[in-house]
Design an enzyme around this catalytic site. Structure first.
Site, mmCIF file in Angstrom:
data_model
loop_
_atom_site.group_PDB
_atom_site.id
_atom_site.type_symbol
_atom_site.label_atom_id
_atom_site.label_comp_id
_atom_site.label_asym_id
_atom_site.label_seq_id
_atom_site.Cartn_x
_atom_site.Cartn_y
_atom_site.Cartn_z
ATOM 1 N N ASP A 19 0.803 -1.235 0.000
ATOM 2 C CA ASP A 19 0.000 0.000 0.000
ATOM 3 C C ASP A 19 0.835 1.284 0.000
ATOM 4 O O ASP A 19 0.285 2.376 0.054
ATOM 5 C CB ASP A 19 -0.939 -0.002 1.217
ATOM 6 C CG ASP A 19 -0.190 -0.165 2.539
ATOM 7 O OD1 ASP A 19 0.957 -0.648 2.524
ATOM 8 O OD2 ASP A 19 -0.752 0.186 3.582
ATOM 9 N N GLU A 60 10.604 -3.913 12.297
ATOM 10 C CA GLU A 60 11.798 -3.359 11.634
ATOM 11 C C GLU A 60 12.989 -3.431 12.572
ATOM 12 O O GLU A 60 14.088 -3.868 12.200
ATOM 13 C CB GLU A 60 11.573 -1.886 11.245
ATOM 14 C CG GLU A 60 10.428 -1.631 10.267
ATOM 15 C CD GLU A 60 9.074 -1.425 10.937
ATOM 16 O OE1 GLU A 60 8.949 -1.762 12.149
ATOM 17 O OE2 GLU A 60 8.149 -0.940 10.266
HETATM 18 C C1 UGA Z 1 3.073 -0.755 9.369
HETATM 19 C C2 UGA Z 1 4.424 -1.179 8.817
HETATM 20 O O1 UGA Z 1 4.802 -0.397 7.717
HETATM 21 C C3 UGA Z 1 4.355 -2.605 8.395
HETATM 22 O O2 UGA Z 1 5.502 -2.989 7.752
HETATM 23 C C4 UGA Z 1 4.097 -3.398 9.625
HETATM 24 O O3 UGA Z 1 3.998 -4.742 9.253
HETATM 25 C C5 UGA Z 1 2.822 -2.914 10.239
HETATM 26 O O4 UGA Z 1 2.834 -1.517 10.462
HETATM 27 C C6 UGA Z 1 2.595 -3.567 11.570
HETATM 28 O O5 UGA Z 1 3.545 -3.626 12.331
HETATM 29 O O6 UGA Z 1 1.499 -3.970 11.871
HETATM 30 P P1 UGA Z 1 0.634 -0.666 8.317
HETATM 31 O O7 UGA Z 1 0.423 0.297 7.231
HETATM 32 O O8 UGA Z 1 0.159 -0.303 9.665
HETATM 33 O O9 UGA Z 1 2.172 -0.999 8.338
HETATM 34 O O10 UGA Z 1 0.073 -2.117 7.999
HETATM 35 P P2 UGA Z 1 -0.498 -2.733 6.661
HETATM 36 O O11 UGA Z 1 -0.125 -1.905 5.498
HETATM 37 O O12 UGA Z 1 -1.928 -3.044 6.883
HETATM 38 O O13 UGA Z 1 0.299 -4.107 6.570
HETATM 39 C C7 UGA Z 1 1.664 -4.196 6.264
HETATM 40 C C8 UGA Z 1 1.878 -5.239 5.159
HETATM 41 O O14 UGA Z 1 1.451 -6.512 5.606
HETATM 42 C C9 UGA Z 1 1.094 -4.931 3.900
HETATM 43 O O15 UGA Z 1 1.879 -5.213 2.770
HETATM 44 C C10 UGA Z 1 -0.110 -5.853 3.979
HETATM 45 O O16 UGA Z 1 -0.569 -6.269 2.711
HETATM 46 C C11 UGA Z 1 0.412 -7.028 4.784
HETATM 47 N N1 UGA Z 1 -0.616 -7.642 5.673
HETATM 48 C C12 UGA Z 1 -1.437 -6.872 6.433
HETATM 49 C C13 UGA Z 1 -0.740 -9.013 5.718
HETATM 50 O O17 UGA Z 1 -0.016 -9.736 5.010
HETATM 51 N N2 UGA Z 1 -1.694 -9.581 6.539
HETATM 52 C C14 UGA Z 1 -2.533 -8.826 7.305
HETATM 53 O O18 UGA Z 1 -3.387 -9.398 8.017
HETATM 54 C C15 UGA Z 1 -2.389 -7.443 7.250
HETATM 55 MN MN MN Z 2 0.581 -0.011 5.254
#
Ligand code: UGA
Ligand code: MN
Length: 361
Positions: free
Chosen positions: A217, A300
């Site tokens: 995203d 991270e």
């Molecule tokens: C932030 C960080 O940038 C992420 O790298 C980190 O994993 C996340 O916080 C966290 O610690 O929870 P954020 O924008 O809050 O990211 O989270 P998302 O964009 O919803 O998810 C991060 C990545 O993991 C995305 O590429 C998403 O597609 C993936 N994801 C999300 C999954 O594979 N499974 C899920 O249930 C949710």
């Molecule tokens: Mn994100």
């Protein structure tokens, strides 16, 4: 003299034809040109087809959970995208030089160091839109393998189809989040099992180049990819749209890394965003236990700590020594799941087809 005679003969025969009508000479020239253009057209088409067949014959690495370039032959748009994009076709050949039958190390045959982009993804209404946007960004970057890893038990043909259509060399794998984290009411370690699966893949198949975690995203200026290629150990740079500070960045004082600027430090040694660093593959491979912890907020930090020993002065500072912003932690508005289509009312309409393209959670 023989030649001269032949020349005269042709000349006289053409002049005799000419005498029967002044336009015939130009008609003949026109006929010749049409023939020439037709030949060129057919030859070009043949070359395209041969190149395409060659590409199709090169199967990527395929462990059981890897969704290979599915639906290629049945997807006319996929074929069209390659016909119109000979450069991506050649690039794809260079990059997906994986071997279908063995699990030998992938070698990427180009002069510039290869990039391995690990993208976690998961099933939701926005998924295909996010992957499309990121994929076409990555399409501007040469010598790159895109590891798309879904938090799921099985691959989704819609995702595979989308990746095929984009035409960036990729591997599509699955790595579900462990059940205990899925069930929790607290913050979840999003994308961690996916990224660790990507690391495992790289340990098996990559020997050189650079690894970068690109969430599906976020927003990326392509110049950051050209800069990260040459990282010797670890590289860092600012990420926009992070916390109340509006940016998360290493602090550079007198040309040296001197701490971090981020709205939430949380006792982290490396308070950086996932989009703000990349790692050299050789360096990673020298640290066989390096991986990402299932610890929300500390993914991270935990991963970078697991790369020890790593001295601050061994960290390359990209994006004009961290004076520029080339990546953004954008977040997409969540959309509600699409309601079910009334199949009786809309039978025999295009809506039946479109309905199959919607990702429902
Ligand atoms: C932030 C960080 O940038 C992420 O790298 C980190 O994993 C996340 O916080 C966290 O610690 O929870 P954020 O924008 O809050 O990211 O989270 P998302 O964009 O919803 O998810 C991060 C990545 O993991 C995305 O590429 C998403 O597609 C993936 N994801 C999300 C999954 O594979 N499974 C899920 O249930 C949710
Ligand atoms: Mn994100």
């Amino acid at each position: 003299m023989k030649g001269g005679g032949a020349y005269i003969n042709i000349g006289s025969s053409s002049s005799s034809i000419n005498s029967s009508g002044s336009g015939s000479g130009s008609k003949m020239t026109l006929g010749k040109s049409v023939k020439m253009y037709l030949t060129i057209f057919i030859a070009t088409t043949c070359i395209y087809m041969v190149l395409y067949q060659y590409h199709m014959s090169r199967e990527p690495f395929s462990p059981s959970e890897v969704g290979k370039h599915q639906e290629k032959s049945s997807s006319s748009s996929y074929i069209a995208s390659y016909l119109w994009s000979p450069i991506s076709l050649l690039m794809a050949n260079n990059l997906t030089s994986n071997n279908a039958t063995t699990t030998t190390t992938t070698t990427v045959a180009t002069t510039t160091p290869p990039l391995y982009i690990i993208t976690p993804t998961y099933r939701r209404p926005e998924q295909l839109a996010e992957l499309t946007r990121l994929g076409y960004t990555l399409k501007h970057v040469a010598n790159l393998l895109w590891l798309v890893i879904e938090d799921a038990n099985k691959t989704n043909p819609l995702v595979a189809h989308t990746l095929d259509r984009i035409g960036v060399p990729y591997e599509y794998m699955v790595a579900p989040m462990p059940e205990k984290y899925k069930q929790t009411k607290k913050a979840k370690p999003r994308g961690v099992s996916n990224r660790n699966r990507g690391l495992e893949y790289l340990r098996q198949h990559a020997t050189e180049g650079v690894l970068y975690f690109a969430d599906d995203d976020n927003t990326y200026d392509i110049s950051i990819f050209e800069q990260m290629r040459y990282i010797s150990k670890v590289g860092m740079w600012p990420v926009g749209l992070v916390t109340k500070t509006g940016v998360s960045s290493p602090i550079i004082r007198n040309g040296k890394l001197d701490g971090y600027y981020d709205g939430w430090i949380g006792g982290r040694k490396y308070p950086v965003d996932m989009a703000g660093f990349a790692v050299n593959i050789k360096f990673l491979r020298q640290r066989p236990h390096a991986q990402m912890p299932f610890k929300p907020g500390y993914e991270e930090d935990g991963f970078l700590r697991s790369l020890a020993p790593l001295d601050n002065n061994e960290i390359d500072l990209l994006a004009d020594e961290c004076r520029d912003i080339l990546t953004w932690h954008t977040q997409t508005k969540k959309n509600p799941p699409a309601q079910a289509l009334n199949k009786t009312r809309y039978s025999n309409t295009n809506l039946v087809h479109i309905d199959k393209l919607l990702v429902r959670p």
